[in-house]
Design a protein around this motif. Structure first.
Motif, mmCIF file in Angstrom:
data_model
loop_
_atom_site.group_PDB
_atom_site.id
_atom_site.type_symbol
_atom_site.label_atom_id
_atom_site.label_comp_id
_atom_site.label_asym_id
_atom_site.label_seq_id
_atom_site.Cartn_x
_atom_site.Cartn_y
_atom_site.Cartn_z
ATOM 1 N N ALA A 142 0.828 -1.206 0.000
ATOM 2 C CA ALA A 142 0.000 0.000 0.000
ATOM 3 C C ALA A 142 0.859 1.253 0.000
ATOM 4 N N GLU A 143 1.919 1.238 0.776
ATOM 5 C CA GLU A 143 2.793 2.408 0.862
ATOM 6 C C GLU A 143 3.360 2.781 -0.511
ATOM 7 N N TYR A 144 3.896 1.804 -1.229
ATOM 8 C CA TYR A 144 4.497 2.074 -2.532
ATOM 9 C C TYR A 144 3.429 2.339 -3.599
ATOM 10 N N ALA A 145 2.363 1.559 -3.583
ATOM 11 C CA ALA A 145 1.339 1.693 -4.617
ATOM 12 C C ALA A 145 0.620 3.035 -4.530
ATOM 13 N N VAL A 146 0.371 3.517 -3.330
ATOM 14 C CA VAL A 146 -0.296 4.814 -3.168
ATOM 15 C C VAL A 146 0.545 5.925 -3.794
ATOM 16 N N ALA A 147 1.859 5.874 -3.588
ATOM 17 C CA ALA A 147 2.745 6.886 -4.170
ATOM 18 C C ALA A 147 2.757 6.781 -5.696
ATOM 19 N N ASN A 148 2.815 5.555 -6.218
ATOM 20 C CA ASN A 148 2.780 5.357 -7.665
ATOM 21 C C ASN A 148 1.488 5.884 -8.269
ATOM 22 N N HIS A 149 0.390 5.572 -7.613
ATOM 23 C CA HIS A 149 -0.926 5.964 -8.119
ATOM 24 C C HIS A 149 -1.088 7.479 -8.124
ATOM 25 N N ALA A 150 -0.601 8.120 -7.084
ATOM 26 C CA ALA A 150 -0.697 9.582 -7.015
ATOM 27 C C ALA A 150 0.087 10.229 -8.154
ATOM 28 N N GLU A 151 1.247 9.652 -8.466
ATOM 29 C CA GLU A 151 2.066 10.195 -9.551
ATOM 30 C C GLU A 151 1.386 10.001 -10.901
ATOM 31 N N CYS A 152 0.846 8.811 -11.140
ATOM 32 C CA CYS A 152 0.219 8.515 -12.423
ATOM 33 C C CYS A 152 -1.063 9.324 -12.627
ATOM 34 N N SER A 153 -1.796 9.580 -11.559
ATOM 35 C CA SER A 153 -3.058 10.327 -11.664
ATOM 36 C C SER A 153 -2.862 11.828 -11.511
ATOM 37 N N GLY A 154 -1.613 12.258 -11.383
ATOM 38 C CA GLY A 154 -1.347 13.685 -11.214
ATOM 39 C C GLY A 154 -1.821 14.222 -9.879
ATOM 40 N N GLY A 155 -1.904 13.324 -8.888
ATOM 41 C CA GLY A 155 -2.322 13.740 -7.563
ATOM 42 C C GLY A 155 -3.817 13.983 -7.431
ATOM 43 N N LYS A 156 -4.587 13.628 -8.466
ATOM 44 C CA LYS A 156 -6.033 13.896 -8.445
ATOM 45 C C LYS A 156 -6.814 12.798 -7.740
ATOM 46 N N GLU A 157 -6.188 11.628 -7.570
ATOM 47 C CA GLU A 157 -6.905 10.509 -6.961
ATOM 48 C C GLU A 157 -6.084 9.895 -5.846
ATOM 49 N N HIS A 158 -6.789 9.334 -4.866
ATOM 50 C CA HIS A 158 -6.123 8.675 -3.738
ATOM 51 C C HIS A 158 -6.480 7.201 -3.738
ATOM 52 N N LEU A 159 -5.451 6.358 -3.681
ATOM 53 C CA LEU A 159 -5.621 4.906 -3.661
ATOM 54 C C LEU A 159 -5.520 4.393 -2.234
ATOM 55 N N ASP A 160 -6.373 3.450 -1.898
ATOM 56 C CA ASP A 160 -6.330 2.826 -0.574
ATOM 57 C C ASP A 160 -6.383 1.313 -0.757
ATOM 58 N N ILE A 161 -5.455 0.586 -0.132
ATOM 59 C CA ILE A 161 -5.394 -0.872 -0.229
ATOM 60 C C ILE A 161 -5.402 -1.465 1.166
ATOM 61 N N ARG A 162 -6.313 -2.379 1.403
ATOM 62 C CA ARG A 162 -6.423 -3.017 2.723
ATOM 63 C C ARG A 162 -6.530 -4.537 2.556
ATOM 64 N N TYR A 163 -5.977 -5.219 3.532
ATOM 65 C CA TYR A 163 -5.991 -6.690 3.532
ATOM 66 C C TYR A 163 -7.219 -7.182 4.281
ATOM 67 N N GLN A 164 -7.964 -8.095 3.657
ATOM 68 C CA GLN A 164 -9.180 -8.643 4.258
ATOM 69 C C GLN A 164 -9.014 -10.136 4.486
ATOM 70 N N THR A 165 -9.188 -10.556 5.720
ATOM 71 C CA THR A 165 -9.079 -11.982 6.047
ATOM 72 C C THR A 165 -10.258 -12.401 6.916
ATOM 73 N N VAL A 166 -10.124 -13.483 7.631
ATOM 74 C CA VAL A 166 -11.201 -14.042 8.458
ATOM 75 C C VAL A 166 -11.737 -12.988 9.424
ATOM 76 N N SER A 167 -13.054 -12.910 9.535
ATOM 77 C CA SER A 167 -13.684 -11.854 10.335
ATOM 78 C C SER A 167 -13.307 -11.908 11.814
ATOM 79 N N SER A 168 -12.946 -13.087 12.314
ATOM 80 C CA SER A 168 -12.606 -13.202 13.736
ATOM 81 C C SER A 168 -11.226 -12.634 14.057
ATOM 82 N N VAL A 169 -10.414 -12.362 13.027
ATOM 83 C CA VAL A 169 -9.094 -11.777 13.241
ATOM 84 C C VAL A 169 -9.265 -10.272 13.381
#
Length: 367
Positions: A204-231
Motif C-alpha cells: 500500500a505504501e508504494y502503490a499509493v505513491a505510484n498511483h498519485a504520480e500517475c493520476s497527477g495527484g487527483k486521486e487517492h488509492l487505498d489498499i487493505r488486507y481482508q481476512t477471516v472476520s474473527s481476526v
C-alpha cells in the motif's frame, strides 16, 4: 540481477533454442501465438518454479515430446548461477542450481526474482478475490522461503479437509479426522495471515505513491488486507492469530459439516482496493482500475528491490499496447535501473527508445 542466457529444449513450442540477452532492455516482437510469451514464461519458471499461465508442468512440455528442459545463466548478488530444470511426463521435475539439487522452489527464488506483468493484470482490480490472492502468493513466494512451504502445507490440509467434509455423509467415521486437519489449517493459516498482512502494508505504501504520480495527484488509492472476520488485529503475532482462527474454526464446525465445505480461512482472503474512498471494483472506471493495477504491479517490483538490494527482472508481456499514451509514459519512466523484457507485435520504437536488444519470434524460432 539479470539473466544472461537462456536455453530451451522441447519447452512449449520451442524445439531447441539458445539466447543471450542485453543487461538492460530486451524487446521481443512477432505475431500472436508465435512464442513470445513462452520465453517470458520460461524466465519466470526459473525464478520460482511456477508458471504464471499453466496449471500443471505437463502443459509446458512440447507436444509429442517426453520432457522439457529450461536452463538459465543468471548473475545475482555479484555471483554467477546456472539454474537447470528438467520436466518429464509422469515424473517429478529435477531442479539444480550450479549442479546442486534444489529441494524446492524456494531455492530458485534465492537466486533471482522476477515480476511478470501481462494484460490480464490490468483487470486485477475487477477480477474475483482468487486473482488477488494469486498475486499475493506469487509475490510472497519469491520473498519468503518459509511462505512457500507453509502455503503448500495449507493447501494440502485444505484438500484433505474438503474431501473429509464432502464424503462425511456417506462415511461418517471420516469426521474423527476433522480436528487434525482443522488444527493444521489454523497453524498454517496464522502464518499466511502474518506474512500477507505485512506485505500488503508495504504494498500500500508504494502503490499509493505510484498511483498519485500517475493520476497527477487527483486521486487517492487505498489498499487493505481482508481476512477471516474473527481476526481483529491482522498485525498481531502468530500465536494470537492462531487462537483467533481456532475459535473461528470451532464456531463454524457444525456449519461446515452441514454444508460439507470449508467455509472460511485464508483461502478466501482478498485485497480491498478503493479510489477516493469508493470501492474500485464496483465504482471505478476502466482507466482508474488500470492505473491502480499498474501502481500495484510496479510496487511489487520496488518491494523486491528494497528487500534484496537489486531490481528483479521485469517482464512486460504486451502490456504497453493495452495502455493509453499517458500510462505508457508512466510505465516507461519507472522501469529503468534493472533488466527488462518487453513483448510486442511489431518492431516499434521501443528498442530504439530504450536502447535495447531486439528479438524476432516466428513459429517457435528466435532471430
Amino acid at each position: 540481477m539479470q539473466i544472461n542466457g537462456l536455453h530451451l529444449q522441447d519447452f512449449r513450442n520451442y524445439t531447441v533454442q539458445s539466447l543471450s540477452f542485453d543487461s538492460g532492455c530486451n524487446v521481443i516482437f512477432g505475431e500472436n501465438a508465435e512464442g513470445k510469451t513462452n520465453l517470458l514464461e520460461a524466465i519466470v519458471y526459473l525464478s520460482c518454479g511456477r508458471s504464471p499461465r499453466a496449471r500443471t508442468d505437463r502443459e509446458l512440455i512440447r507436444f509429442d515430446a517426453d520432457g522439457a528442459r529450461i536452463m538459465g545463466e543468471i548473475q545475482s548478488r555479484q555471483r554467477d548461477f546456472r539454474v537447470d530444470i528438467t520436466l518429464q511426463r509422469g515424473q517429478r521435475r529435477k531442479m539444480t542450481v550450479n549442479g546442486v539439487t534444489a529441494k524446492n522452489a524456494a531455492a530458485l527464488s534465492d537466486v533471482f526474482q522476477t515480476v511478470f506483468f501481462c494484460p490480464d493484470d490490468l483487470y486485477l482490480i475487477r477480477e474475483g478475490a482468487a486473482a488477488r490472492r494469486k498475486f499475493l502468493d506469487i509475490a510472497l513466494c519469491q520473498l519468503r522461503p518459509r511462505y512457500v512451504m507453509v502455503l503448500n502445507e495449507y493447501n494440502k490440509a485444505y484438500e484433505h479437509k474438503t474431501r473429509i467434509l464432502r464424503d462425511s455423509e456417506e462415511y461418517p467415521d471420516l469426521l474423527t479426522m476433522l480436528p487434525e486437519f482443522s488444527e493444521r489449517l489454523v497453524q498454517c493459516g496464522a502464518i499466511l495471515i502474518h506474512y500477507r498482512a505485512r506485505y500488503v502494508q508495504r504494498l500500500a505504501e508504494y502503490a499509493v505513491a505510484n498511483h498519485a504520480e500517475c493520476s497527477g495527484g487527483k486521486e487517492h488509492l487505498d489498499i487493505r488486507y481482508q481476512t477471516v472476520s474473527s481476526v481483529t488485529d491482522i498485525m498481531a503475532e502468530i500465536p494470537e492469530l492462531e487462537e483467533q482462527l481456532r475459535r473461528h474454526m470451532a464456531d463454524h464446525r457444525e456449519a461446515e459439516i452441514a454444508s460439507r465445505l470449508c467455509l472460511s480461512g485464508p483461502h478466501k482472503d482478498d485485497l480491498n482496493v478503493a479510489i477516493n474512498g469508493r470501492e474500485a471494483k464496483t465504482y471505478s472506471s476502466q482507466g482508474q482500475t488500470r492505473t491502480a493495477a499498474l501502481a500495484i504491479k510496479l510496487a511489487e517490483r520496488e518491494i523486491l528491490k528494497n528487500t534484496t538490494g537489486e531490481y528483479p527482472i521485469l517482464l512486460l508481456d504486451d502490456v504497453l499496447s493495452e495502455l493509453d499514451p499517458k500510462r505508457q509514459e508512466f510505465v516507461l519512466n519507472r522501469i529503468s535501473g534493472g533488466q527488462v523484457f518487453i513483448t510486442c507485435c511489431e518492431d516499434d520504437r521501443l528498442a530504439e527508445l530504450l536502447n535495447g536488444k531486439v528479438f524476432h519470434v516466428k513459429q517457435g524460432t528466435v532471430e
